[in-house]
Write a protein that holds these residues in place. Structure first.
Motif, mmCIF file in Angstrom:
data_model
loop_
_atom_site.group_PDB
_atom_site.id
_atom_site.type_symbol
_atom_site.label_atom_id
_atom_site.label_comp_id
_atom_site.label_asym_id
_atom_site.label_seq_id
_atom_site.Cartn_x
_atom_site.Cartn_y
_atom_site.Cartn_z
ATOM 1 N N UNK A 157 12.221 -17.612 3.994
ATOM 2 C CA UNK A 157 11.404 -18.752 3.583
ATOM 3 C C UNK A 157 9.990 -18.614 4.143
ATOM 4 N N UNK A 158 9.926 -18.128 5.370
ATOM 5 C CA UNK A 158 8.614 -17.968 6.000
ATOM 6 C C UNK A 158 7.765 -16.982 5.210
ATOM 7 N N UNK A 159 8.421 -15.948 4.684
ATOM 8 C CA UNK A 159 7.677 -14.917 3.978
ATOM 9 C C UNK A 159 7.078 -15.441 2.669
ATOM 10 N N UNK A 160 7.676 -16.512 2.130
ATOM 11 C CA UNK A 160 7.111 -17.114 0.913
ATOM 12 C C UNK A 160 5.699 -17.618 1.154
ATOM 13 N N UNK A 161 5.413 -17.903 2.453
ATOM 14 C CA UNK A 161 4.113 -18.483 2.795
ATOM 15 C C UNK A 161 2.984 -17.474 2.858
ATOM 16 N N UNK A 162 3.287 -16.194 2.715
ATOM 17 C CA UNK A 162 2.183 -15.227 2.751
ATOM 18 C C UNK A 162 1.266 -15.471 1.562
#
Lengths: 374, 265
Positions: free
Chosen positions: B50-55
């Motif tokens: 999910x964090x990687x979606x924020x890139x």
């Protein structure tokens, strides 16, 4: 009452090669209550829609206050319509429906509030302002439609079978109410119906139509007492219509007897249609009767009996308060003023014989009539 | 056993096939998607997907998807609304002909259809652009806009328009004050039915956009088919699901609950 407000001149309309209106001319006065009466498909609704501006005639002119209106679109005509199915806006509440026309005219909020209040009070719907249209009964929706149309201050209100969807009791009440509203507002009502009783009880004048042609225009009394032809005689109330011969002024022969009557101006020996209303015939003993016949059926109607009498093969309908048993030999007595003589017309011989008469048949044909009108 | 109990059993039996079906093919896969979203390649719990979606790259993919879907939806509305209105005013034969004309392309295979549009955009000189992708979406999803609007309009009684006209509206005001508000349920349902497939489409944008940009759908396809990164792919898919649910919730605010507009809600 005598100044002509609305005038139709030689209006003809065809839809798909079918003649809907044929040379219709009509004058309607200010503050008058006029009813267009006729069976389904007679052109009455088309006439109304021409006045409203929804249809332009193929031929003929519409004048309002002596000004030609043919090319004036509906939204600029000083007439408003009450539609058969009310046509209330389902997305607006009662208040906004009544205010609709005023908002279009950009009236001030103050004026809108005042007018909507007045209109709702006139149709007895104060307190319904916030209600959804879908929560109203048929009669209430009808009142909203009336308030909405009158709110914009038309000079003529057009009503297209407005009571058709209501039950009998409510219809009677609304008839009285509509007449009251018309008198209070002091505007012209043009009312379309196929219900002759409605037409007779509400109107100042009745316009009887059939097959796109005006048959007769007159006060309810005129239309009922002096029908111009067999169609009108049959459509308005019950009528016995028999073939007769005008012997000379004030003397007619029909059903094998010579009668005195009040009509004149026919050629001596001219073949005519004779109308006798069922309630105008007196039942007497066979010896006293001008005509003699045998009772073939009796129906109790509450205020009177409706009996069918066979007179030389022609079946007469007679309304009497005295019971007569089936098979009885009776005499009939007809006063001179009960006899109405009409010129022969295209409708001669079609109407006025009760041979095939039965309650069921009557109901069936009425139901068919209510199903559809343009 | 009482009659009522018997009927109960019968009802359960009737619904059994679908319950089995939905457990296997709806509920279980959804749990798998959630499972992949919150685990790493070794099956350990993690929030990193999910964090990687924020890139910034991934955010821009989502933004592009939303933007293209919105543009396609608006274009469908602009083309579809007048069309639906005209069809509703036609005679029976004209209406049938228009319906056939509109549905006919839908009966052609999707891949062939999209390739045909590619050739057309090439001929018209705007192939492999955002515009081409939007045109492809409009082409594919236009009927889903037209049909609900048409059905809403054709239900309106003609006397409503006449009444407005009669009460002083010009022809244009009749459209604005009667037609538009009363056809809103159809518009809402049309927007929903076009926006949802638009935002999740992948082949149309890939082929017609010519790889110039990627949408969420393209991204998910790449993660699953090329790099075998089921975890990040699932995270994208979950976020897409959330986006759709949010947009449908917003749309349902525009229509009253009892109208048939909220076809999908």
């Amino acid at each position: 009452m005598n100044n002509v407000l609305l005038r139709l001149k030689d209006i003809s309309v065809k839809f798909d090669n079918e003649q809907i209106l044929d040379n219709v001319s009509l004058e309607i006065c200010d503050k008058e209550f006029v009813t267009l009466l006729g069976p389904s498909g007679c052109g009455k609704t088309t006439t109304l829609r021409i006045i409203a501006g929804f249809i332009s005639p193929d031929k003929g002119e519409v004048y309002f206050d002596n000004a030609l209106m043919n090319n004036v679109p509906p939204h600029k005509r000083p007439v408003n319509t009450i539609f058969q199915k009310y046509a209330l806006f389902p997305n607006l509440n009662v208040y906004e429906n009544v205010a609709f026309g005023l908002r279009v005219k950009k009236a001030s909020e103050d004026e809108i509030r005042r007018t909507v209040h007045d209109m709702l009070s006139m149709v007895n719907l104060l307190g319904f302002e916030k209600r959804d249209i879908s929560t109203l009964s048929g009669g209430q929706q009808q009142r909203v439609a009336i308030a909405r149309a009158l709110a914009v201050g038309p000079r003529v209100l057009l009503l297209d079978e407005p009571l058709g969807a209501l039950d009998l009791k409510l219809r009677k009440d609304m008839q009285v109410e509509l007449k009251n509203i018309q008198q209070r507002m002091g505007i012209t009502f043009i009312y379309v119906t196929h219900d002759q009783e409605e037409a007779l009880s509400m109107s100042d004048r009745v316009v009887v139509m059939n097959d796109g042609v005006i048959q007769q225009i007159g006060t309810p009394e005129d239309i009922y007492n002096e029908p111009i032809n067999a169609f009108v005689a049959d459509f308005i109330g019950e009528s016995n219509i028999v073939d007769g011969v005008m012997l000379e002024d004030y003397k007619a022969s029909f059903s094998g007897h010579v009668f005195e009557c009040l009509d004149k101006g026919f050629k001596n020996g001219e073949a005519v249609d004779v109308v006798v209303r069922p309630e105008d015939v007196d039942v007497v003993s066979p010896e006293e009767g001008m005509l003699r016949g045998i009772v073939t059926s009796v129906t109790f109607k509450g205020v009177h009996f409706e009996i069918i009498v066979d007179i030389g093969g022609f079946k007469w309908m007679i309304q009497t308060t005295d019971f007569q048993p089936v098979g009885a030999n009776i005499g009939l007595y007809i006063e001179p003023d009960a006899i109405h003589i009409m010129k022969k017309s295209e409708y001669s011989g079609i109407y006025g014989d009760y041979s095939s008469y039965s309650e069921d048949f009557d109901n069936l044909s009425n139901a068919g009539e209510e199903l559809e009108d343009e | 056993m009482s009659r009522r109990g018997g009927r109960h059993l019968l009802q359960k039996l009737i619904s059994a096939p679908y319950i089995v079906w939905s457990v296997i093919f709806v509920v279980f896969p959804l749990f798998m998607v959630i499972y992949y979203t919150f685990t790493d390649g070794n099956g350990k719990f993690t929030m990193s997907n999910l964090a990687e979606l924020g890139t910034s790259e991934n955010v821009s993919v989502m933004m592009i998807s939303i933007a293209i879907a919105l543009i396609a939806t608006v274009a469908c509305l602009v083309v579809g609304y007048p069309l639906a209105y005209l069809i509703s005013k036609m005679s029976n034969s004209g209406r049938n002909a228009m319906m056939l004309l509109m549905m006919l392309p839908m009966w052609v295979n999707f891949v062939i259809r999209t390739n045909a549009i590619y050739i057309l955009t090439e001929a018209l000189g705007f192939s492999e652009t955002y515009t081409a992708a939007v045109v492809g979406m409009v082409y594919n999803f236009l009927p889903y806009m037209v049909l609900p609007i048409y059905s809403a309009i054709s239900k309106l009684d003609n006397s409503l328009f006449e009444a407005a006209y009669d009460l002083g509206c010009t022809k244009f005001a009749v459209l604005r004050k009667v037609l538009f508000p009363l056809s809103m349920p159809g518009v809402v349902s049309g927007i929903t039915m076009v926006f949802v497939p638009s935002i999740s489409t992948f082949y149309i944008s890939q082929k017609l956009g010519g790889g110039m940009f990627a949408t969420v759908g393209d991204k998910i396809e790449g993660l699953f088919m090329l790099t075998n990164n089921y975890n990040l792919g699932s995270a994208f898919s979950i976020i897409l699901l959330v986006l759709i649910i949010i947009s449908m919730a917003i749309m349902s605010k525009f229509t009253t609950d009892d109208d048939e507009g909220g076809l999908l809600l």
